[in-house]
Design a protein around this motif. Sequence first.
Motif, short mmCIF file in Angstrom:
data_model
loop_
_atom_site.label_atom_id
_atom_site.label_comp_id
_atom_site.label_asym_id
_atom_site.label_seq_id
_atom_site.Cartn_x
_atom_site.Cartn_y
_atom_site.Cartn_z
N TRP A 146 -3.59 -0.75 17.07
CA TRP A 146 -2.14 -0.76 16.90
C TRP A 146 -1.70 -1.63 15.72
N THR A 147 -0.68 -1.16 15.00
CA THR A 147 0.05 -2.00 14.05
C THR A 147 1.54 -1.80 14.29
N ARG A 148 2.36 -2.62 13.69
CA ARG A 148 3.80 -2.45 13.89
C ARG A 148 4.32 -1.18 13.23
N LEU A 149 3.47 -0.51 12.44
CA LEU A 149 3.80 0.80 11.89
C LEU A 149 3.33 1.93 12.81
N GLY A 150 2.66 1.58 13.91
CA GLY A 150 2.23 2.58 14.87
C GLY A 150 0.75 2.83 14.90
N GLY A 151 0.02 2.39 13.88
CA GLY A 151 -1.42 2.60 13.88
C GLY A 151 -2.04 2.26 12.55
N SER A 152 -3.35 2.21 12.52
CA SER A 152 -4.10 1.75 11.34
C SER A 152 -5.05 2.80 10.79
N GLN A 153 -5.22 3.93 11.48
CA GLN A 153 -6.26 4.92 11.17
C GLN A 153 -7.66 4.30 11.24
N TYR A 154 -7.78 3.09 11.76
CA TYR A 154 -9.06 2.39 11.93
C TYR A 154 -9.80 2.25 10.60
N LEU A 155 -9.03 2.04 9.54
CA LEU A 155 -9.59 1.81 8.21
C LEU A 155 -9.34 0.37 7.79
N ASP A 156 -10.08 -0.07 6.79
CA ASP A 156 -9.75 -1.32 6.11
C ASP A 156 -8.78 -1.00 4.99
N SER A 157 -7.61 -1.63 5.02
CA SER A 157 -6.59 -1.34 4.03
C SER A 157 -5.76 -2.58 3.75
N SER A 165 0.17 3.49 4.46
CA SER A 165 -0.32 2.11 4.51
C SER A 165 -1.83 2.06 4.66
N ALA A 166 -2.40 3.09 5.29
CA ALA A 166 -3.85 3.13 5.47
C ALA A 166 -4.56 3.77 4.28
N TYR A 167 -3.94 4.77 3.67
CA TYR A 167 -4.63 5.58 2.65
C TYR A 167 -4.34 5.17 1.22
N SER A 168 -3.13 4.64 0.94
CA SER A 168 -2.75 4.49 -0.48
C SER A 168 -1.97 3.22 -0.75
N ALA A 169 -2.34 2.13 -0.14
CA ALA A 169 -1.72 0.84 -0.45
C ALA A 169 -2.40 0.20 -1.66
N LEU A 170 -1.64 -0.52 -2.44
CA LEU A 170 -2.18 -1.27 -3.57
C LEU A 170 -2.86 -2.54 -3.07
N PRO A 171 -3.68 -3.18 -3.89
CA PRO A 171 -4.37 -4.40 -3.45
C PRO A 171 -3.45 -5.49 -2.93
N ASP A 172 -2.19 -5.54 -3.41
CA ASP A 172 -1.26 -6.57 -2.93
C ASP A 172 -0.55 -6.16 -1.65
N GLY A 173 -0.91 -4.99 -1.09
CA GLY A 173 -0.29 -4.52 0.14
C GLY A 173 0.87 -3.57 -0.05
#
Length: 343
Positions: free
Chosen positions: A100-111, A229-237
């Motif tokens: 879980w994240t406050r966006l609803g989920g993480s796709q279980y990836l490192d991002s 947020s899981a697939y296409s965030a920049l290094p600064d978030g």
Amino acid sequence: MLPWSAELAGRFEQPVFDSTVLRGNVLGDPHQRPVLVYLPPGYDESSRRYPTIYVAMGYTGHLGMWFNRPPFRQPYPELLDAMFAAGDVPPAIVVFVDGWTRLGGSQYLDSPGAGQYETYLCDEIVPWIDGRYRTLADRDQRALTGKSSGGYAAMVVPMHRPDVFGALATHAGDALFDVAYRPEFAQRARELRDLYDGSYEKFFADFESRPGQNTRADLELLEMYGYASAYSALPDGTVQMPFNELGVVIPEIWERWLALDPVEMARQPAYGEALRSIRAVWIDAGKQDEYYLDLGATAFRQAVREAGVPDERVYFELFEGAHGGIEYRYPLAVAWLCRQLAG
């Protein structure tokens, strides 16, 4: 069968794990996470070790929802227990994890846009479970399962980390992004324009001002942002959306999404090698899935075959059903995986 409870043959524990990699995550989500662990009948009376089946939840799912009781259906934990209680399936420990994240989920990836949820699962939860319970601590005795975004995790994480998971089951997992995601871009752009002047910042300000009063449009916009947020965030978030104000794809960002599409991943040599090492692959989806994830399941099945995974290691089925109300499928996959892992 009572509509509000069931007597269990096995038992559940719910310890709390204090994560190092989730501490200080960009979304400010809790780093202490509950973990639901199912111990099969006979666990306390024996000294044997067991295979482990991990369960990843779908988008907007969190651990506290597993025992929700819909009318005329049992929740998955009870279905799972009844399956093992019947005695004709090799027993296993089943671990329900929370992404879980406050966006609803993480796709279980490192991002950088959500947090290190793949590392959390593979390098924190798995060794912790192996140290706490009598598992067979080997990737060939460990499977990852899930539905929807959890099914996405079940496809992608074993390709990223074949050292951790040696089997998988995906139910209507997110795949074939051109079909499952891309057609929604124009509608999300229209919703942003008409409701929030095209601004996700205004959307979040409004959304957070009325807790518990969510609309369908809220959840659709939130889900799309969560994927980004899981697939296409920049290094600064910073989260980059894959479409512009007209709903038109932004090619360089969309390519980042496609690089994480399980179908596209399976066609890459390194991931194909990981798939060929997998002992058992279960793929299913409902023929009436609203997000066309039956087509995604079919495409992933084809990609798995093209990667060289022998047909005898794969179970594939399209069944009558939509995206929801398919929890009866989960124990079927677990039973099949347990038999495959038992050899």
